[in-house]
Design an enzyme around this catalytic site. Structure first.
Site, PDB file in Angstrom:
ATOM      1  N   ASP A 170       0.950  -1.173   0.191  1.00 39.68           N
ATOM      2  CA  ASP A 170       0.039   0.178  -0.237  1.00 39.68           C
ATOM      3  C   ASP A 170       0.945   1.304  -0.206  1.00 39.68           C
ATOM      4  O   ASP A 170       0.614   1.947   0.670  1.00 39.68           O
ATOM      5  CB  ASP A 170      -0.744  -0.071   1.270  1.00 39.68           C
ATOM      6  CG  ASP A 170      -1.778   0.929   1.089  1.00 39.68           C
ATOM      7  OD1 ASP A 170      -2.513   1.106  -0.085  1.00 39.68           O
ATOM      8  OD2 ASP A 170      -2.486   1.901   2.248  1.00 39.68           O
ATOM      9  N   CYS A 186     -23.977  -4.755  -0.274  1.00 40.28           N
ATOM     10  CA  CYS A 186     -23.439  -3.427   0.045  1.00 40.28           C
ATOM     11  C   CYS A 186     -23.946  -1.901  -0.670  1.00 40.28           C
ATOM     12  O   CYS A 186     -23.587  -0.452   0.504  1.00 40.28           O
ATOM     13  CB  CYS A 186     -22.025  -3.877  -0.058  1.00 40.28           C
ATOM     14  SG  CYS A 186     -21.960  -4.014  -2.650  1.00 40.28           S
TER      15      CYS A 186
HETATM   16  S1  SF4 Z   1     -22.073 -10.443  -3.399  1.00 40.47           S
HETATM   17 FE1  SF4 Z   1     -20.507  -8.071  -4.121  1.00 40.47          FE
HETATM   18  S2  SF4 Z   1     -22.470  -6.576  -4.484  1.00 40.47           S
HETATM   19 FE2  SF4 Z   1     -23.102  -8.412  -2.797  1.00 40.47          FE
HETATM   20  S3  SF4 Z   1     -22.750  -7.055  -0.971  1.00 40.47           S
HETATM   21 FE3  SF4 Z   1     -21.128  -8.073  -1.467  1.00 40.47          FE
HETATM   22  S4  SF4 Z   1     -19.803  -6.766  -2.704  1.00 40.47           S
HETATM   23 FE4  SF4 Z   1     -21.082  -6.395  -2.773  1.00 40.47          FE
END
Ligand code: SF4
Ligand code: SF4
Length: 339
Positions: free
Chosen positions: A127, A187
């Site tokens: 990083d 998310c």
């Molecule tokens: S599976 Fe993909 S869309 Fe669903 S919460 Fe996880 S990162 Fe987000």
């Protein structure tokens, strides 16, 4: 693995597809004040321009979830407590990762010395330079970029750090992973500030991790209530990702929670002197944001806490930091308790 990595993958250096994605993200200004994301031209997407002769990138995964880190996420629901991103509850990972990558490089070097006499060139990254670690790890078969833009692994979730070794050693490469987000959009829905503006597009200027860690100035008013009690980073998009039910507890002793950081009171944190801040957070990633920014973030948390005499007294108490930015956040916080 003897060095304590949880996974290793190898890829070539062709990030052509990523270059357009990265440049579009910068062009939209989604990187905010993270000027370093825009610097270095194409060195970020062309590894051999950053480190000449690079042919391969070795990508390494190190799980960081400490025991009890998920149980103590309840702190998010308690607005008298300070929520700290799970990755920052322990020792700063950069040194741990760098040491392991260096040891891996030494092992490769010694095995080459014994067998081939090849001039092994390498450089390790944690990083620390213009390196597109998620794109490289995805190409190296370590997982896929989720809609929240973090790397996600079908068997191990997303609670992990990534590190890289750039090298001229023509190692065989791994196959990229498939994307398994499917129709899920958890998310995007749970993000408190709607920072995931489209699948695979995070506007960092809205993201609480950026606002509490990267942004040095005043936090825009529109986000302050939404930040809640998140005083360093935010994990909501990871906490609600279904694949994280497969995440494992870290095996790395250095990633054990330090100083009870998973369960601390906002009022206590706000009363720390600068010396206490430095002592308690020495060796932690949080140390790097500095005392003023730490107090700024906690002032927002206190502004979002229940109105109690103790909260108001804490905000009115003298603070050993007379910066305009902190005074302004304290004024905002006190105003939240006057309605
Ligand atoms: S599976 Fe993909 S869309 Fe669903 S919460 Fe996880 S990162 Fe987000
Ligand atoms: S870290 Fe928090 S604010 Fe940033 S994208 Fe994820 S849920 Fe949203």
């Amino acid at each position: 693995m003897a060095l304590g990595f949880d996974q290793i993958g190898i890829t070539d250096t062709n990030l052509q597809a990523e270059e357009a994605y990265h440049q579009a993200w910068i062009a939209k200004g989604f990187h905010g004040e993270m000027d370093y994301m825009a610097k270095h031209g194409v060195k970020r997407t062309r590894p051999a321009e950053l480190v000449p002769n690079t042919l391969r990138v070795i990508s390494a995964r190190l799980d960081y979830l400490p025991p009890n880190a998920l149980a103590s996420q309840q702190v998010l629901q308690d607005n008298s407590k300070a929520f700290i991103s799970r990755y920052a509850l322990a020792r700063d990972y950069h040194k741990v990762m760098r040491n392991k990558l260096q040891k891996l490089s030494e092992k490769i070097q010694s095995s080459i010395n014994q067998t081939e006499g090849f001039n092994f060139e390498h450089r390790v990254f944690t990083d620390s330079a213009p390196v597109l670690e998620v794109a490289l790890a995805e190409k190296a078969g370590m997982g896929w970029r989720g809609k929240h833009t973090l790397l996600l692994n079908k068997d191990h979730g997303s609670w992990f750090f990534l590190g890289e070794i750039y090298t001229n050693l023509p190692l065989p490469i791994d196959k990229p992973s498939n994307n398994h987000c499917g129709t899920c959009s958890s998310c995007m829905e749970v993000c408190p500030t709607q920072a995931i503006v489209a699948p695979y597009q995070v506007d960092a200027r809205r993201c609480i991790s950026y606002l509490t860690i990267e942004l040095k100035d005043s936090i825009p008013i529109e986000f302050r209530s939404l930040i809640g009690n998140r005083v360093y980073g935010c994990d909501d998009c990871q906490l609600h990702c279904p694949w994280n039910k497969f995440a494992e507890i870290s095996r790395e002793p250095d990633f054990a929670i330090k100083n009870g950081l998973d369960d601390i009171s906002l009022i206590d944190c706000f009363s720390w002197s600068e010396d206490t801040f430095k002592t308690k957070l020495a060796g932690s990633a949080i140390y790097r944001i500095g005392y003023t920014q730490w107090l700024r973030n906690i002032a927002i948390g206190l502004g979002n806490a229940d109105t109690t005499p103790e909260v108001i007294a804490a905000l009115q108490a003298p603070v050993n930091d007379d910066t305009a930015i902190l005074r302004e956040h304290i004024t905002w916080a006190l105003a939240q308790h006057q309605n």
